[in-house]
Design a protein around this motif. Sequence first.
Motif: not given
Length: 320
Positions: A245-270
């Motif tokens: 499970c820890s292996s899967h969670m490493m992939v999930v955190i890296l992948f989803y974390g980057a996607a959240v930053y790109t598509y969900m944070l306001p433009t002022s953060y970019h």
Amino acid sequence: MENTPWVANHTGRTDFNLMGLFSQSKHPALLCVVIFVVFLMALSGNTILILLIHCDAHLHNPMYFFITQLSLMDVMYISVTVPKMLMDQVMGVNKISAPECGMQMFLYLTLVGSEFFLLAAMAYDRYVAICHPLRYPVLMNHRVCLLLVSSSWFLGSVDGFMLTPVTMTFPFCRSREIHHFFCEVPAVMKLSCSDTSLYETLMYLCCVLMLLIPVIIISSSYSFILFTIHRMNSAEGRKKAFATCSSHMMVVILFYGAAVYTYMLPTSYHTPKKDMIVSVFYTILTPVLNPLIYSLRNKDVTRALKKMLNVGSVLQESIK
């Protein structure tokens, strides 16, 4: 005659300029070599993993079926962005036509969206395997696995079909310089001269759904898994389940974390530089890390790899 500049901006210029990673680097040649090596590692690592799972009968189960699909997605979406970027650097060209940009955007959105849902399917698979081991063959039979994988691909393609046509039909009458190394939606939208606020709101809601549904599935699955692991009497069983499970969670955190930053944070953060760095994580680094995470930490895969290497050495000896 008053409309001449507007017409020229919309019809006379069909190419975009990708102002990518190399324009931000003090040593572009060195960076080009590094990215090329990483690209080869991603291709070879994922291809070997796919071949191992296909050739070894012991790896023909739902978990490895999902890993095969993950590796296939990684190979495809790193190939959508990196070869173009490297060729442009070598050839000294940074142009991309509007149709090429649209195709790159569609493929990228489809593959990344598919991976969102595939990771959720993989989390559900681990939940069933650990929390309901006796019912696992029934709950995760071949038909269910095919349904989960095909649904992932379908939902990813819906994302591509929804966002790409709308993005590419906006009028682009500002600078044609995309401050990115590929045609990512937020970077392209910055070039539009029309009001895109409504579309950006709709895109935000779409991305929330695309991310929220898999995140809920993954969070719920791993919550039940952690609770089940805690109740296990066997220390060896707890260790094995936690490692998987820890292996899967490493992939999930890296992948989803980057996607959240790109598509969900306001433009002022970019900023363009931040956006490119974050995109490198899930566009270039994740495809390299996935085969390492799912192979080096997995005894079944390493055993299959050793078996394949031993067979290869025996064949070489017999030829000699």
